[in-house]
Design an enzyme around this catalytic site. Structure first.
Site, short mmCIF file in Angstrom:
data_model
loop_
_atom_site.label_atom_id
_atom_site.label_comp_id
_atom_site.label_asym_id
_atom_site.label_seq_id
_atom_site.Cartn_x
_atom_site.Cartn_y
_atom_site.Cartn_z
N HIS A 27 2.58 5.71 -4.80
CA HIS A 27 3.97 5.23 -4.74
C HIS A 27 4.95 6.27 -4.22
O HIS A 27 6.11 5.97 -4.01
CB HIS A 27 4.43 4.80 -6.14
CG HIS A 27 3.37 4.06 -6.89
ND1 HIS A 27 2.53 4.65 -7.80
CD2 HIS A 27 2.97 2.79 -6.80
CE1 HIS A 27 1.67 3.77 -8.27
NE2 HIS A 27 1.90 2.63 -7.67
N GLU A 63 8.22 4.41 -6.87
CA GLU A 63 8.61 4.44 -5.44
C GLU A 63 10.14 4.50 -5.33
O GLU A 63 10.69 5.27 -4.53
CB GLU A 63 8.06 3.19 -4.74
CG GLU A 63 8.25 3.21 -3.24
CD GLU A 63 7.62 1.99 -2.57
OE1 GLU A 63 6.63 1.42 -3.09
OE2 GLU A 63 8.13 1.60 -1.50
N CYS A 112 5.76 -3.62 3.30
CA CYS A 112 4.56 -3.19 4.03
C CYS A 112 3.73 -4.40 4.43
O CYS A 112 3.86 -5.49 3.83
CB CYS A 112 3.73 -2.22 3.18
SG CYS A 112 2.86 -3.01 1.83
N SER A 123 2.09 -3.77 -11.91
CA SER A 123 1.98 -3.79 -10.46
C SER A 123 3.09 -4.66 -9.86
O SER A 123 3.12 -5.87 -10.07
CB SER A 123 0.59 -4.34 -10.07
OG SER A 123 0.61 -4.84 -8.75
N ASN A 177 3.65 -5.48 -6.75
CA ASN A 177 3.22 -6.48 -5.75
C ASN A 177 2.52 -7.66 -6.41
O ASN A 177 2.65 -8.79 -5.96
CB ASN A 177 2.41 -5.80 -4.64
CG ASN A 177 1.01 -5.47 -5.06
OD1 ASN A 177 0.15 -6.34 -5.05
ND2 ASN A 177 0.75 -4.22 -5.43
N SER A 199 -3.55 -3.54 -5.82
CA SER A 199 -4.20 -2.47 -6.59
C SER A 199 -5.27 -3.00 -7.53
O SER A 199 -5.71 -2.30 -8.44
CB SER A 199 -3.14 -1.68 -7.37
OG SER A 199 -2.21 -2.55 -7.96
FE1 SF4 Z 1 0.92 1.18 0.77
FE2 SF4 Z 1 -0.49 -0.66 -0.48
FE3 SF4 Z 1 1.84 0.12 -1.50
FE4 SF4 Z 1 1.75 -1.33 0.74
S1 SF4 Z 1 1.09 -1.99 -1.29
S2 SF4 Z 1 2.99 0.49 0.38
S3 SF4 Z 1 -0.09 -0.55 1.77
S4 SF4 Z 1 0.01 1.38 -1.28
#
Ligand code: SF4
Length: 302
Positions: A84, A136, A199, A226, A228, A271
């Site tokens: 991150h 991040e 990303c 997580s 994402n 992840s």
């Molecule tokens: Fe990098 Fe994966 Fe995070 Fe996207 S999700 S910024 S590719 S570590």
């Protein structure tokens, strides 16, 4: 009627996560006699963190502590910075302590950091759309008081900015939320400069969810920390999937969730280990009520 299973693609590990895990494994081989610490969770999945602990890679992770505060706990050995990202100040402090520093920051995160630094140097104020407390966002917001974290529209109302404005975002936010917030900021400040930094791994996983049709149940295999994975679940709900479950692993699947479900889909966060997702898929492919869970072997995970 037999339940239909849709395996959403793409799903699972992204390049940044693969790179971070292989760096940690390589560190174990390269420094067999050193303590190896990770500043935070190497990737946001507790199964991965547990599997790394088994090979002696120690996470330094405490709720509400910054990377700088976590670093105070060690004064020798190897320190790995997570996928991150981390601020340059933390890297400098670790080096000054004489620690061996390994940086697993994802190149996509570094790209966002570089864009923010470039615009700060040109005199811009920065609006950074991200999540409070996420590492991040912490790394980027600690670059300068001229970086303002925006989580939602309400945060915009509290701002009064005179300088030129540069607007960007955390890499794992919802593409739909970012589009909408960019539009709002554009209306408020037409001269602002925008740089969308979702990303590619995040984008294509989210778009695959948004395209799903006629799904009764979606399992998102991923950790609650997580970002994402949480965004995949959020987007699924926003796109009308009636039952969405963010699950750690196969043990979180229960018969009640699948009652009368005809079309069930599975995806996983960037992840989430393939081993964990495959157990979920295998369980659902041969699903029957009160089905026995498989054996979970952490040693097969790395
Ligand atoms: Fe990098 Fe994966 Fe995070 Fe996207 S999700 S910024 S590719 S570590």
């Amino acid at each position: 009627m037999k339940m239909e299973l849709i395996k959403v693609t793409p799903r699972g590990y992204c390049k940044g996560v693969v790179r971070a895990i292989s760096m940690a494994k390589q560190a174990r081989l390269d420094y067999p006699n050193e303590n190896i610490y990770v500043l935070g969770m190497l990737v946001h999945n507790h199964h991965v963190v547990e599997a790394l602990k088994r090979i002696g890679i120690i996470p330094l992770d405490e709720p509400h502590k910054t990377r700088a505060q976590l670093l105070e706990r060690i004064d020798h050995g190897v320190v790995i910075f997570t996928a991150h990202g981390v601020s340059p100040q933390v890297i400098n402090t670790a080096k000054a302590k004489g620690l061996i520093c390994l940086d697993a920051t994802c190149p996509d995160v570094l790209k966002t950091q570089a864009a923010v630094i470039e615009h700060l140097e040109k005199g811009y104020e920065v609006l950074y759309i991200g999540k409070l407390g996420h590492p991040e966002a912490e790394a980027i917001c600690s670059l300068s008081p001229a970086v303002h974290l925006i989580e939602n529209e309400a945060d915009l109302k509290a701002l009064s900015i005179e300088k030129p404005l540069f607007v960007t975002n955390q890499t794992t936010m919802s593409v739909f939320d970012i589009e909408s917030l960019f539009q709002t900021i554009k209306a408020y400040c037409p001269t602002a400069l925008f740089c969308e930094e979702i990303c590619n791994a995040t984008r294509i996983r989210q778009e695959a969810i948004a395209r799903l049709k006629d799904i009764d149940v979606l399992y998102v295999v991923g950790d609650r920390f997580s970002n994402n994975s949480n965004r995949l679940a959020q987007i699924a709900k926003e796109h009308g999937i009636p039952h969405v479950y963010l699950i750690d692993d196969v043990f979180a699947i229960h018969s009640a969730q699948l009652k009368e479900a005809k079309r069930v889909a599975v995806t996983s966060g960037a992840s989430t280990p393939t081993y964990v997702t495959n157990q979920v898929i295998d369980y659902l492919e041969h699903y029957e009520e009160n089905k026995k869970y498989p054996v979970f072997d952490l040693d097969l995970l790395l």
